[in-house]
Design a protein around this motif. Structure first.
Motif, PDB file in Angstrom:
ATOM      1  N   UNK A  17     144.349  98.477  90.242  1.00 49.17           N
ATOM      2  CA  UNK A  17     143.918  99.201  89.052  1.00 49.17           C
ATOM      3  C   UNK A  17     142.419  99.022  88.832  1.00 49.17           C
ATOM      4  N   UNK A  18     141.942  97.787  88.925  1.00 44.21           N
ATOM      5  CA  UNK A  18     140.522  97.515  88.692  1.00 44.21           C
ATOM      6  C   UNK A  18     139.661  98.110  89.807  1.00 44.21           C
ATOM      7  N   UNK A  19     140.159  98.029  91.051  1.00 41.80           N
ATOM      8  CA  UNK A  19     139.395  98.573  92.176  1.00 41.80           C
ATOM      9  C   UNK A  19     139.394 100.095  92.209  1.00 41.80           C
ATOM     10  N   UNK A  20     140.224 100.723  91.406  1.00 39.23           N
ATOM     11  CA  UNK A  20     140.307 102.184  91.415  1.00 39.23           C
ATOM     12  C   UNK A  20     139.045 102.842  90.871  1.00 39.23           C
ATOM     13  N   UNK A  21     138.254 102.078  90.118  1.00 36.91           N
ATOM     14  CA  UNK A  21     137.018 102.637  89.572  1.00 36.91           C
ATOM     15  C   UNK A  21     135.973 102.712  90.675  1.00 36.91           C
ATOM     16  N   UNK A  22     135.495 103.911  91.042  1.00 38.63           N
ATOM     17  CA  UNK A  22     134.476 104.021  92.093  1.00 38.63           C
ATOM     18  C   UNK A  22     133.145 103.441  91.633  1.00 38.63           C
ATOM     19  N   UNK A  23     132.275 103.204  92.585  1.00 38.35           N
ATOM     20  CA  UNK A  23     130.944 102.697  92.255  1.00 38.35           C
ATOM     21  C   UNK A  23     130.236 103.668  91.315  1.00 38.35           C
ATOM     22  N   UNK A  24     129.700 103.127  90.222  1.00 37.18           N
ATOM     23  CA  UNK A  24     128.962 103.929  89.266  1.00 37.18           C
ATOM     24  C   UNK A  24     129.829 104.654  88.253  1.00 37.18           C
ATOM     25  N   UNK A  35     146.624 107.625  90.216  1.00 34.29           N
ATOM     26  CA  UNK A  35     146.585 108.222  91.553  1.00 34.29           C
ATOM     27  C   UNK A  35     145.698 107.416  92.485  1.00 34.29           C
ATOM     28  N   UNK A  36     144.521 107.024  92.012  1.00 32.88           N
ATOM     29  CA  UNK A  36     143.591 106.267  92.847  1.00 32.88           C
ATOM     30  C   UNK A  36     144.149 104.881  93.176  1.00 32.88           C
ATOM     31  N   UNK A  37     144.935 104.302  92.262  1.00 32.95           N
ATOM     32  CA  UNK A  37     145.514 102.986  92.487  1.00 32.95           C
ATOM     33  C   UNK A  37     146.808 103.057  93.286  1.00 32.95           C
ATOM     34  N   UNK A  38     147.317 104.276  93.498  1.00 35.54           N
ATOM     35  CA  UNK A  38     148.562 104.432  94.242  1.00 35.54           C
ATOM     36  C   UNK A  38     149.763 103.907  93.492  1.00 35.54           C
ATOM     37  N   UNK A  64     141.762 108.292  78.295  1.00 33.50           N
ATOM     38  CA  UNK A  64     140.688 107.735  79.119  1.00 33.50           C
ATOM     39  C   UNK A  64     140.786 106.217  79.168  1.00 33.50           C
ATOM     40  N   UNK A  65     140.349 105.648  80.291  1.00 33.31           N
ATOM     41  CA  UNK A  65     140.366 104.199  80.496  1.00 33.31           C
ATOM     42  C   UNK A  65     138.973 103.774  80.924  1.00 33.31           C
ATOM     43  N   UNK A  66     138.465 102.734  80.278  1.00 30.79           N
ATOM     44  CA  UNK A  66     137.109 102.255  80.559  1.00 30.79           C
ATOM     45  C   UNK A  66     137.169 100.776  80.944  1.00 30.79           C
ATOM     46  N   UNK A  67     136.291 100.377  81.857  1.00 36.64           N
ATOM     47  CA  UNK A  67     136.159  98.957  82.172  1.00 36.64           C
ATOM     48  C   UNK A  67     135.711  98.207  80.928  1.00 36.64           C
ATOM     49  N   UNK A  68     136.355  97.083  80.644  1.00 40.70           N
ATOM     50  CA  UNK A  68     136.068  96.351  79.418  1.00 40.70           C
ATOM     51  C   UNK A  68     134.896  95.398  79.534  1.00 40.70           C
ATOM     52  N   UNK A  69     134.271  95.114  78.408  1.00 36.71           N
ATOM     53  CA  UNK A  69     133.149  94.177  78.380  1.00 36.71           C
ATOM     54  C   UNK A  69     133.596  92.764  78.743  1.00 36.71           C
ATOM     55  N   UNK A  70     134.835  92.451  78.445  1.00 39.62           N
ATOM     56  CA  UNK A  70     135.347  91.124  78.768  1.00 39.62           C
ATOM     57  C   UNK A  70     135.326  90.886  80.277  1.00 39.62           C
ATOM     58  N   UNK A  71     135.619  91.935  81.043  1.00 36.31           N
ATOM     59  CA  UNK A  71     135.577  91.837  82.496  1.00 36.31           C
ATOM     60  C   UNK A  71     134.161  91.540  82.959  1.00 36.31           C
ATOM     61  N   UNK A  72     133.196  92.267  82.417  1.00 37.62           N
ATOM     62  CA  UNK A  72     131.778  92.034  82.747  1.00 37.62           C
ATOM     63  C   UNK A  72     131.371  90.617  82.359  1.00 37.62           C
ATOM     64  N   UNK A  73     131.815  90.164  81.192  1.00 39.06           N
ATOM     65  CA  UNK A  73     131.458  88.830  80.709  1.00 39.06           C
ATOM     66  C   UNK A  73     131.970  87.742  81.645  1.00 39.06           C
TER      67      UNK A  73
END
Length: 254
Positions: A17-24, A35-38, A64-73
């Motif tokens: 799920x986390x890797x499904x987000x492409x670069x940028x 779909x991207x996560x299969x 919509x789903x967005x990467x969270x700030x907690x992940x960045x932190x």
């Protein structure tokens, strides 16, 4: 961890799920994410809600789903590259002030150069290297500087599995390029990624003389000033190595 019918664990699915987000890309629709996560939409929705509960993802309007700030932190607070970036930043800033061009810092991750820091400014040439982005070793001056200074066994394994899908680089030519890079003490690639740019990189070594990173610049192809660029980069790389050593020594007394 419970496995799915396909045999993958919950951890496997979370990583997908986390890797499904492409670069940028920081926002995806839930259907595209699944779909991207299969994953089946219901499974993706359940995992996304659980991850959002921990702040690792954020649910927005319209699915919509967005990467969270907690992940960045968490990533930045505990990153193994944090000390390296902190040690390198003053030297990278000095080089950028002199060149007014791109400066980057990369580590070897598998058979790719993983860029952990980059400085750029308006007016500098195009640079494909992005923070947290990867480039194959053979098309990156940073990648060549890293691989050329690895133990022989690592280089042999890399060359054994090497394949250029574009057929532009043959293993023997790459072997020669790595040998030349090690002999010269720096790597250079002109017009490979972008026809108008020239990449130069040098290894950064720790106290045990292990190559832990590569410090590089991307400049206009017309600026063929190796006699000025390489010594400046090598001086900066030695400074970064000393900073790493001092930081390690200081931490041992705490």
């Amino acid at each position: 961890m419970a496995n799915s019918a396909a045999g993958d664990s919950v951890v496997d699915r979370v990583v997908r799920v986390i890797e499904a987000f492409p670069e940028g890309v920081t926002v995806l629709q839930l259907s595209e994410l699944a779909e991207r996560a299969g994953l089946p939409p219901s499974t993706a929705h359940r995992l996304v809600r659980q991850l959002a509960g921990h702040g690792l993802l954020e649910l927005g309007s319209g699915g919509s789903v967005r990467l969270g700030l907690r992940l960045w932190e968490l990533v930045n607070r505990n990153s193994p590259t944090l000390a390296l970036r902190q040690a390198a930043m003053p030297f990278m800033e000095d080089i950028q002030q002199v060149l007014n061009q791109n400066v980057n810092l990369a580590v070897l991750e598998g058979w790719e150069a993983l860029f952990i820091e980059r400085l750029s400014r308006r007016g500098s040439v195009a640079n494909r290297a992005q923070i947290a982005g990867r480039m194959p070793v053979h098309v990156s001056s940073a990648g060549l500087a890293l691989m050329a200074n690895q133990p022989p066994a690592v280089q042999a394994e890399y060359l054994h599995q090497f394949h250029d899908p574009d057929g532009l680089v043959q293993p023997e030519a790459l072997r020669t390029l790595l040998q030349e890079t090690a002999g010269h003490g720096f790597a250079q690639l002109a017009g490979v990624v972008d026809p108008d740019t020239w990449g130069i990189a040098v290894p950064v070594r720790d106290a045990r003389n292990r190559t832990v990173a590569a410090l590089g610049v991307v400049v206009p192809l017309r600026e063929m000033r190796l006699q000025a660029l390489v010594p400046a980069l090598q001086t900066a790389a030695r400074g970064i190595g000393r900073q790493l050593q001092d930081a390690k020594a200081a931490s041992s007394f705490r």
